[in-house]
Design an enzyme around this catalytic site. Structure first.
Site, PDB file in Angstrom:
ATOM      1  N   ASP A   1     -37.580  37.085 100.820  1.00 11.54           N
ATOM      2  CA  ASP A   1     -38.985  37.337 101.118  1.00 11.54           C
ATOM      3  C   ASP A   1     -39.513  38.225  99.989  1.00 11.54           C
ATOM      4  O   ASP A   1     -38.839  38.430  98.967  1.00 11.54           O
ATOM      5  CB  ASP A   1     -39.165  37.930 102.531  1.00 11.54           C
ATOM      6  CG  ASP A   1     -38.662  39.364 102.651  1.00 11.54           C
ATOM      7  OD1 ASP A   1     -38.143  39.922 101.663  1.00 11.54           O
ATOM      8  OD2 ASP A   1     -38.781  39.931 103.752  1.00 11.54           O
TER       9      ASP A   1
ATOM     10  N   CYS B   1     -33.707  40.007 101.570  1.00  9.88           N
ATOM     11  CA  CYS B   1     -34.997  40.479 102.053  1.00  9.88           C
ATOM     12  C   CYS B   1     -34.998  41.973 101.728  1.00  9.88           C
ATOM     13  O   CYS B   1     -34.143  42.407 100.943  1.00  9.88           O
ATOM     14  CB  CYS B   1     -35.218  40.169 103.540  1.00  9.88           C
ATOM     15  SG  CYS B   1     -34.070  40.982 104.671  1.00  9.88           S
ATOM     16  N   GLY B   2     -35.897  42.744 102.296  1.00  7.84           N
ATOM     17  CA  GLY B   2     -35.936  44.166 101.942  1.00  7.84           C
ATOM     18  C   GLY B   2     -34.629  44.876 102.247  1.00  7.84           C
ATOM     19  O   GLY B   2     -34.096  45.620 101.433  1.00  7.84           O
ATOM     20  N   THR B   3     -34.108  44.628 103.434  1.00  7.39           N
ATOM     21  CA  THR B   3     -32.850  45.261 103.867  1.00  7.39           C
ATOM     22  C   THR B   3     -31.653  44.324 103.788  1.00  7.39           C
ATOM     23  O   THR B   3     -30.515  44.778 103.847  1.00  7.39           O
ATOM     24  CB  THR B   3     -32.972  45.700 105.337  1.00  7.39           C
ATOM     25  OG1 THR B   3     -33.285  44.533 106.116  1.00  7.39           O
ATOM     26  CG2 THR B   3     -34.064  46.749 105.520  1.00  7.39           C
TER      27      THR B   3
ATOM     28  N   ILE C   1     -31.076  42.527 106.262  1.00  6.11           N
ATOM     29  CA  ILE C   1     -30.747  42.363 107.686  1.00  6.11           C
ATOM     30  C   ILE C   1     -31.456  41.144 108.281  1.00  6.11           C
ATOM     31  O   ILE C   1     -30.820  40.272 108.902  1.00  6.11           O
ATOM     32  CB  ILE C   1     -31.099  43.641 108.481  1.00  6.11           C
ATOM     33  CG1 ILE C   1     -30.244  44.819 108.003  1.00  6.11           C
ATOM     34  CG2 ILE C   1     -30.887  43.413 109.979  1.00  6.11           C
ATOM     35  CD1 ILE C   1     -30.676  46.169 108.574  1.00  6.11           C
ATOM     36  N   GLY C   2     -32.767  41.073 108.103  1.00  5.86           N
ATOM     37  CA  GLY C   2     -33.511  39.926 108.646  1.00  5.86           C
ATOM     38  C   GLY C   2     -32.985  38.621 108.083  1.00  5.86           C
ATOM     39  O   GLY C   2     -32.797  37.634 108.813  1.00  5.86           O
TER      40      GLY C   2
ATOM     41  N   HIS D   1     -11.660  37.000 103.704  1.00  5.51           N
ATOM     42  CA  HIS D   1     -11.357  37.074 105.141  1.00  5.51           C
ATOM     43  C   HIS D   1     -12.222  36.146 105.985  1.00  5.51           C
ATOM     44  O   HIS D   1     -11.722  35.559 106.944  1.00  5.51           O
ATOM     45  CB  HIS D   1     -11.554  38.503 105.659  1.00  5.51           C
ATOM     46  CG  HIS D   1     -10.538  39.468 105.136  1.00  5.51           C
ATOM     47  ND1 HIS D   1     -10.309  40.690 105.708  1.00  5.51           N
ATOM     48  CD2 HIS D   1      -9.696  39.386 104.078  1.00  5.51           C
ATOM     49  CE1 HIS D   1      -9.369  41.335 105.041  1.00  5.51           C
ATOM     50  NE2 HIS D   1      -8.982  40.566 104.029  1.00  5.51           N
TER      51      HIS D   1
ATOM     52  N   HIS E   1      -6.628  34.756 109.302  1.00  7.78           N
ATOM     53  CA  HIS E   1      -8.073  34.706 109.050  1.00  7.78           C
ATOM     54  C   HIS E   1      -8.647  33.361 109.475  1.00  7.78           C
ATOM     55  O   HIS E   1      -9.737  33.293 110.043  1.00  7.78           O
ATOM     56  CB  HIS E   1      -8.366  34.978 107.577  1.00  7.78           C
ATOM     57  CG  HIS E   1      -8.044  36.378 107.173  1.00  7.78           C
ATOM     58  ND1 HIS E   1      -8.450  37.474 107.897  1.00  7.78           N
ATOM     59  CD2 HIS E   1      -7.325  36.862 106.133  1.00  7.78           C
ATOM     60  CE1 HIS E   1      -8.013  38.585 107.322  1.00  7.78           C
ATOM     61  NE2 HIS E   1      -7.319  38.234 106.247  1.00  7.78           N
TER      62      HIS E   1
HETATM   63  C1  RB5 Z   1     -40.318  43.214 105.004  1.00  7.39           C
HETATM   64  O1  RB5 Z   1     -41.140  44.342 104.841  1.00  7.39           O
HETATM   65  C2  RB5 Z   1     -38.998  43.608 105.610  1.00  7.39           C
HETATM   66  O2  RB5 Z   1     -39.130  43.825 106.969  1.00  7.39           O
HETATM   67  C3  RB5 Z   1     -37.989  42.520 105.365  1.00  7.39           C
HETATM   68  O3  RB5 Z   1     -37.850  42.325 103.998  1.00  7.39           O
HETATM   69  C4  RB5 Z   1     -36.589  42.756 105.877  1.00  7.39           C
HETATM   70  O4  RB5 Z   1     -36.096  43.996 105.443  1.00  7.39           O
HETATM   71  C5  RB5 Z   1     -36.324  42.520 107.267  1.00  7.39           C
HETATM   72  O5  RB5 Z   1     -35.178  42.613 107.755  1.00  7.39           O
END
Ligand code: RB5
Length: 149
Positions: free
Chosen positions: A11, A68-70, A72-73, A101, A137
């Site tokens: 993103d 993405c930013g983190t 995580i998403g 693994h 594994h």
């Molecule tokens: C976008 O601002 C941010 O929420 C997205 O990149 C991400 O980190 C979500 O997990």
């Protein structure tokens, strides 16, 4: 020789990481399929990540590297797709061990977590590392796959 085909997606949170990775992989001879985004405008991460994960699952591409930013998403979305084992990573050791693994077929990184040189290094390590083929594994991976049915 068949070149490995790598799907990439992000993103807006890691647009420059994705662009740098695309240049880096292309320079090394990989075929890169870019699922976007294509500028820094705000975009919802499922819109770019999900098509990339589908391409990995259908073997249209051999592996996927997403951001993405983190991270995580992106990893949450990718792991919704049957057959995807996407690892959220932020260092070299995780890049190596998740291939050995988990036989991960995608990795996710956060553009606000890892800088571009580290992201490229992690991508290189992950792509060059092989699954261990250890019985223990494989058994665990099979149990994960069974959860999808
Ligand atoms: C976008 O601002 C941010 O929420 C997205 O990149 C991400 O980190 C979500 O997990």
């Amino acid at each position: 020789m068949k070149h490995l085909k790598i799907g990439i997606a992000t993103d807006h949170g890691a647009f420059l990481h994705k662009e740098a990775l695309k240049a880096h992989l292309t320079f090394q001879g990989y075929d890169v399929v870019d699922f976007g985004c294509f500028d820094e405008s705000s975009v919802d991460y499922p819109d770019t990540i999900y098509p990339c994960a589908l391409a990995v699952a259908s073997q249209e591409v051999d592996a996927g590297i997403i951001f993405c930013g983190t991270g995580i998403g992106a990893s949450i979305v990718a792991n919704k797709v049957k057959g995807i084992r996407c690892a959220l990573i932020h260092n070299q050791w995780l890049a190596q061990v998740t291939k050995e693994h988990n036989n991960s077929n995608m990795i996710a990184m956060g553009g606000r977590v890892v800088d571009i040189p580290l992201a490229l290094e992690c991508a290189d390590i992950w792509l060059k590392t092989s699954f261990s083929f250890d019985e223990r594994h494989q058994k665990r991976i099979d149990k994960v796959s069974a959860l999808e049915d």
